[in-house]
Design a protein around this motif. Structure first.
Motif, PDB file in Angstrom:
ATOM      1  N   LEU A   1      -1.532  16.744 -14.446  1.00 17.57           N
ATOM      2  CA  LEU A   1      -0.251  16.784 -13.737  1.00 17.57           C
ATOM      3  C   LEU A   1      -0.462  16.410 -12.281  1.00 17.57           C
ATOM      4  N   ASN A   2       0.289  15.434 -11.836  1.00 14.65           N
ATOM      5  CA  ASN A   2       0.218  15.008 -10.443  1.00 14.65           C
ATOM      6  C   ASN A   2       1.616  14.933  -9.841  1.00 14.65           C
ATOM      7  N   LEU A   3       1.759  15.471  -8.644  1.00  9.55           N
ATOM      8  CA  LEU A   3       2.954  15.316  -7.829  1.00  9.55           C
ATOM      9  C   LEU A   3       2.506  14.782  -6.466  1.00  9.55           C
ATOM     10  N   ASP A   4       3.141  13.731  -6.007  1.00  8.66           N
ATOM     11  CA  ASP A   4       2.697  13.093  -4.762  1.00  8.66           C
ATOM     12  C   ASP A   4       3.878  12.840  -3.842  1.00  8.66           C
ATOM     13  N   VAL A   5       3.605  12.907  -2.564  1.00  9.84           N
ATOM     14  CA  VAL A   5       4.588  12.530  -1.548  1.00  9.84           C
ATOM     15  C   VAL A   5       3.843  11.819  -0.437  1.00  9.84           C
ATOM     16  N   GLY A   6       4.441  10.765   0.097  1.00  9.60           N
ATOM     17  CA  GLY A   6       3.749  10.022   1.141  1.00  9.60           C
ATOM     18  C   GLY A   6       4.583   8.890   1.691  1.00  9.60           C
TER      19      GLY A   6
ATOM     20  N   VAL B   1       0.842  -1.193   0.000  1.00  9.30           N
ATOM     21  CA  VAL B   1       0.000   0.000   0.000  1.00  9.30           C
ATOM     22  C   VAL B   1       0.879   1.245   0.000  1.00  9.30           C
ATOM     23  N   ALA B   2       0.466   2.251  -0.765  1.00 10.81           N
ATOM     24  CA  ALA B   2       1.129   3.562  -0.770  1.00 10.81           C
ATOM     25  C   ALA B   2       0.069   4.634  -0.513  1.00 10.81           C
ATOM     26  N   ILE B   3       0.309   5.462   0.499  1.00 12.68           N
ATOM     27  CA  ILE B   3      -0.602   6.558   0.829  1.00 12.68           C
ATOM     28  C   ILE B   3       0.129   7.870   0.579  1.00 12.68           C
ATOM     29  N   THR B   4      -0.405   8.690  -0.331  1.00 11.00           N
ATOM     30  CA  THR B   4       0.263   9.929  -0.708  1.00 11.00           C
ATOM     31  C   THR B   4      -0.717  11.101  -0.715  1.00 11.00           C
ATOM     32  N   VAL B   5      -0.145  12.307  -0.625  1.00  8.44           N
ATOM     33  CA  VAL B   5      -0.920  13.545  -0.736  1.00  8.44           C
ATOM     34  C   VAL B   5      -0.314  14.384  -1.847  1.00  8.44           C
ATOM     35  N   SER B   6      -1.107  15.333  -2.356  1.00  5.47           N
ATOM     36  CA  SER B   6      -0.676  16.176  -3.468  1.00  5.47           C
ATOM     37  C   SER B   6      -0.351  17.585  -2.985  1.00  5.47           C
ATOM     38  N   PRO B   7       0.929  17.963  -2.991  1.00  2.00           N
ATOM     39  CA  PRO B   7       1.286  19.328  -2.587  1.00  2.00           C
ATOM     40  C   PRO B   7       0.722  20.396  -3.519  1.00  2.00           C
ATOM     41  N   LEU B   8       0.536  20.075  -4.804  1.00  2.00           N
ATOM     42  CA  LEU B   8       0.031  21.058  -5.757  1.00  2.00           C
ATOM     43  C   LEU B   8      -1.379  21.518  -5.403  1.00  2.00           C
ATOM     44  N   HIS B   9      -2.182  20.620  -4.862  1.00  2.00           N
ATOM     45  CA  HIS B   9      -3.558  20.979  -4.534  1.00  2.00           C
ATOM     46  C   HIS B   9      -3.636  21.994  -3.394  1.00  2.00           C
ATOM     47  N   ALA B  10      -2.567  22.103  -2.622  1.00  2.00           N
ATOM     48  CA  ALA B  10      -2.578  23.069  -1.525  1.00  2.00           C
ATOM     49  C   ALA B  10      -2.630  24.499  -2.042  1.00  2.00           C
ATOM     50  N   ILE B  11      -2.287  24.709  -3.312  1.00  2.00           N
ATOM     51  CA  ILE B  11      -2.322  26.054  -3.898  1.00  2.00           C
ATOM     52  C   ILE B  11      -3.771  26.530  -4.058  1.00  2.00           C
TER      53      ILE B  11
ATOM     54  N   VAL C   1       1.416   8.971 -17.975  1.00  2.00           N
ATOM     55  CA  VAL C   1       2.639   8.205 -17.710  1.00  2.00           C
ATOM     56  C   VAL C   1       3.261   8.813 -16.466  1.00  2.00           C
ATOM     57  N   GLY C   2       3.878   7.985 -15.652  1.00  2.00           N
ATOM     58  CA  GLY C   2       4.442   8.516 -14.412  1.00  2.00           C
ATOM     59  C   GLY C   2       5.526   7.626 -13.853  1.00  2.00           C
ATOM     60  N   GLY C   3       6.043   8.049 -12.732  1.00  2.00           N
ATOM     61  CA  GLY C   3       7.086   7.293 -12.061  1.00  2.00           C
ATOM     62  C   GLY C   3       6.960   7.420 -10.559  1.00  2.00           C
ATOM     63  N   LYS C   4       7.476   6.418  -9.871  1.00  2.00           N
ATOM     64  CA  LYS C   4       7.434   6.414  -8.408  1.00  2.00           C
ATOM     65  C   LYS C   4       8.751   5.915  -7.860  1.00  2.00           C
ATOM     66  N   TRP C   5       9.198   6.553  -6.777  1.00  2.00           N
ATOM     67  CA  TRP C   5      10.427   6.136  -6.098  1.00  2.00           C
ATOM     68  C   TRP C   5      10.139   5.984  -4.619  1.00  2.00           C
ATOM     69  N   THR C   6      10.535   4.859  -4.063  1.00  2.00           N
ATOM     70  CA  THR C   6      10.300   4.582  -2.652  1.00  2.00           C
ATOM     71  C   THR C   6      11.610   4.281  -1.948  1.00  2.00           C
ATOM     72  N   HIS C   7      11.904   5.020  -0.907  1.00  2.00           N
ATOM     73  CA  HIS C   7      13.095   4.794  -0.091  1.00  2.00           C
ATOM     74  C   HIS C   7      12.890   3.561   0.778  1.00  2.00           C
ATOM     75  N   ARG C   8      13.985   2.979   1.258  1.00  2.00           N
ATOM     76  CA  ARG C   8      13.887   1.795   2.119  1.00  2.00           C
ATOM     77  C   ARG C   8      13.066   2.084   3.366  1.00  2.00           C
ATOM     78  N   SER C   9      13.054   3.347   3.797  1.00  2.00           N
ATOM     79  CA  SER C   9      12.288   3.723   4.981  1.00  2.00           C
ATOM     80  C   SER C   9      10.783   3.755   4.720  1.00  2.00           C
ATOM     81  N   GLY C  10      10.393   3.779   3.437  1.00  2.00           N
ATOM     82  CA  GLY C  10       8.985   3.864   3.081  1.00  2.00           C
ATOM     83  C   GLY C  10       8.584   5.206   2.498  1.00  2.00           C
ATOM     84  N   LEU C  11       9.446   6.212   2.645  1.00  2.00           N
ATOM     85  CA  LEU C  11       9.154   7.533   2.082  1.00  2.00           C
ATOM     86  C   LEU C  11       9.001   7.415   0.567  1.00  2.00           C
TER      87      LEU C  11
END
Length: 199
Positions: A191-196, A50-60, A149-159
């Protein structure tokens, strides 16, 4: 003479042993690497489910959007998205309340659910309403269908970080309390940017 023969035999034996060690040592090291490799691979963390993310762009806007993506297979993920916020209407100086809900599917063509490049499609429903109080209230609803089309990167910590770019077809219809209505169709960028966090 006997001593010389014994010395020569010992010298030959030492040379043979040296050659044998020279041949055996690389083979032993290779076998050791082969034996250790599975342990190293086993130490790699498995793909999250499971990946849970939020969109910083929507905060604008400002608006909050959250996406929950679940791994169905090593290369397939499905996601649900929900958002809520408000946009200031300059004409009435009132806030337009906005709600969104949708889903998407992603195929990881390169890499995996943890880190990779994917192709996807989404369907997104939006609802907006304006209630100035002194004039007729307005409600609008719309549906967007997009591909990206998109990409995802996950650190070992889960970030987790993600980004996607594509296009969306959007159809919206608005109605006022006094009976007036309008409909709009549009095509625009997606356009989507996500962090989680993934787990």
């Amino acid at each position: 003479e006997s001593r010389r023969l014994d010395a020569a035999r010992r010298l030959k034996w030492r040379r043979r042993m040296t050659r044998s060690c020279q041949l055996t040592l690389p083979l032993s090291l290779s076998l050791a690497v082969v034996a250790v490799a599975p342990s190293i691979a086993a130490a790699e963390p498995p793909d999250p489910t499971v990946a849970i993310t939020v969109s910083p762009l929507h905060a604008i806007i400002p608006m909050g959007e959250i996406t929950v993506e679940a791994r169905l297979a090593p290369r397939i993920g499905v996601a649900l998205t929900a958002g809520v916020g408000a946009v200031r209407d300059e004409a009435t100086d009132h806030d337009i309340r906005v709600l969104e809900a949708g889903g998407s599917a992603r195929y990881y063509a390169f890499g995996s659910f943890r880190t990779g490049l994917y192709l996807g499609g989404e369907a997104l429903y939006l609802h907006a309403d304006l209630d100035p109080g002194d004039t007729a209230s307005i409600q609008a609803a719309g549906l967007g269908l997009g591909a990206f089309v998109g990409g995802k990167w996950t650190h070992r910590s889960g970030l987790t970080f993600g980004a996607a770019l594509g296009a969306s077809v959007f159809v919206a219809r608005g109605e006022a309390e006094n009976g007036a209505s309008a409909e709009r169709r549009d095509v625009g960028p997606l356009l989507n940017l996500d962090v989680g966090y993934s787990f």
